[in-house]
Design an enzyme around this catalytic site. Structure first.
Site, short mmCIF file in Angstrom:
data_model
loop_
_atom_site.label_atom_id
_atom_site.label_comp_id
_atom_site.label_asym_id
_atom_site.label_seq_id
_atom_site.Cartn_x
_atom_site.Cartn_y
_atom_site.Cartn_z
N TYR A 8 3.56 -27.90 -48.94
CA TYR A 8 3.93 -27.78 -47.53
C TYR A 8 5.41 -27.35 -47.40
CZ TYR A 8 5.25 -29.43 -42.84
OH TYR A 8 5.75 -29.53 -41.56
N ALA A 17 1.95 -23.80 -34.67
CA ALA A 17 0.65 -24.00 -35.33
C ALA A 17 0.87 -24.00 -36.83
CB ALA A 17 -0.31 -22.88 -34.94
N ILE A 59 3.93 -31.76 -30.74
CA ILE A 59 5.23 -31.21 -30.34
C ILE A 59 5.02 -29.97 -29.45
CG2 ILE A 59 7.46 -30.32 -31.15
CD1 ILE A 59 6.83 -31.73 -33.87
N ASP A 67 -7.70 -18.95 -34.13
CA ASP A 67 -7.04 -19.33 -35.38
C ASP A 67 -5.90 -18.33 -35.65
OD1 ASP A 67 -6.43 -19.72 -38.12
OD2 ASP A 67 -8.45 -20.47 -38.51
#
Ligand code: NAD
Length: 305
Positions: A140, A72, A12, A51
């Site tokens: 999640y 991210a 995306i 990161d």
């Protein structure tokens, strides 16, 4: 506008970066390439391989973004169940560090890729509006909801405007087959290579499938317009069963490959579908690509046409 896109080498995020570049914005992408690919990056973006758990202080200092599109994430629901601590490190701690640096670095707007299906859990209403109770049934979903709560805090404490986009199951070109809606990519890959696909259980479980480039457009609208801070569903309001999804893909590809049925996945959500009415009213966003057209483009991308 100067926009930092985290996760911009991913599925995306690369569509978001592409849309922003086409609209004339200056774009930097940060991605650790754990899932994303350099080839997904559009021409003209600055790229930092880093990161986000480090918080991106150096990047914000150097690039001076006015806005951040945060995509991210640890986005594999099953991995979040196996490693909830890792999920929280990326999706909660990483995001909080990024927000701290945004507040310090004068970022004015933060657009967050959240999730509809995983935040609402097993739904009481179909389609679910943003007012639906939030009872995530995966780490999640918990970490994404927590991200939204931190956004509220950073808005209240630091005046950082935000838009949380709660996606349904996103599919389309460049999708990695390991994500929340990886099923479309998996089926397309199998049809392309002439292999039989396996449907988990009876295949009557439903999801709301929204096309990736349409989702990218929601990000652009949220970045470019003065939108009230809050959460907005980005879905179609339509439910599609896995059986129907496979049937559409099989017909679209013209390949005569009947599916197999395997055992059901324990704990899998049965139905999921979200109402995009608020996004239409406040963001001016509507899903533009119908499922057949989107699946055709996805089949083409995977070489299954
Ligand atoms: P994706 O895996 O293609 O993109 C995520 C990108 O983030 C990848 O390029 C990956 O390399 C990068 N990344 C992961 N961890 C990182 C880290 N610690 N530091 C820097 N980069 C890192 O996934 P996607 O489907 O494009 O998802 C984008 C966002 O949308 C995610 O936040 C995801 O949770 C959210 N979302 C996706 C869906 C869906 O159906 N695909 C649904 C709801 C929400």
């Amino acid at each position: 506008m100067r926009v930092l896109v985290t996760g911009g080498a991913g599925f995306i995020g690369s569509h978001v970066a592409e849309g922003l570049v086409s609209a004339g914005h200056r774009v930097a992408v940060v991605d650790d390439l754990s899932h994303g690919r350099r080839e997904n990056l559009p021409e003209g973006v600055e790229f930092y391989k880093e990161d986000i758990r480090g918080g991106c202080a150096g990047i914000i200092d150097e690039f001076r973004p006015e806005a951040v599109a945060h995509l991210a994430a640890q986005m594999d629901v099953r991995r979040s169940v196996a490693e909830p601590d890792f999920d929280a490190e990326v999706n909660v701690v990483g995001m909080v560090r990024l927000l701290q640096n945004c507040a310090l670095g004068g970022v004015q707007k933060f657009v967050f890729s959240s999730t509809g299906g995983a935040i609402y859990g097993e739904q009481d209403e179909f389609p679910a509006t943003e007012a639906h109770r939030e009872y995530p049934i995966s780490p999640y979903g918990v970490s994404k909801l927590s991200g939204e709560r931190y956004l509220h805090y950073f808005k209240a404490q630091h005046g950082l405007d935000y838009v949380a986009l709660r996606y349904a199951n996103v599919y389309g070109p460049r999708q990695d087959p390991h994500g929340e809606a990886g099923v479309v990519a998996i089926f397309c890959g199998r049809l392309a290579s002439g292999e039989t696909s396996t449907i988990n259980g009876k295949g009557e479980q439903t999801r709301d499938y929204v096309y990736g480039p349409d989702v990218a457009k929601a990000n652009l609208l949220a970045l470019e317009n003065n939108v009230e801070s809050g959460a907005y569903n980005i879905g179609t309001g339509l439910e599609t069963s896995v059986n129907r999804l496979y049937r559409l893909l099989r017909e679209g590809s013209g390949k005569d490959l009947p599916p197999e049925h395997g055992p059901g996945k324990p704990g899998e959500q049965l139905r999921s579908c979200i109402d995009p009415t608020l996004a239409a009213e406040k963001l001016g966003w509507r899903p533009e690509t119908d499922l057949r057209t989107g699946l055709r483009e996805t089949l083409r991308y995977f070489g299954a046409l």
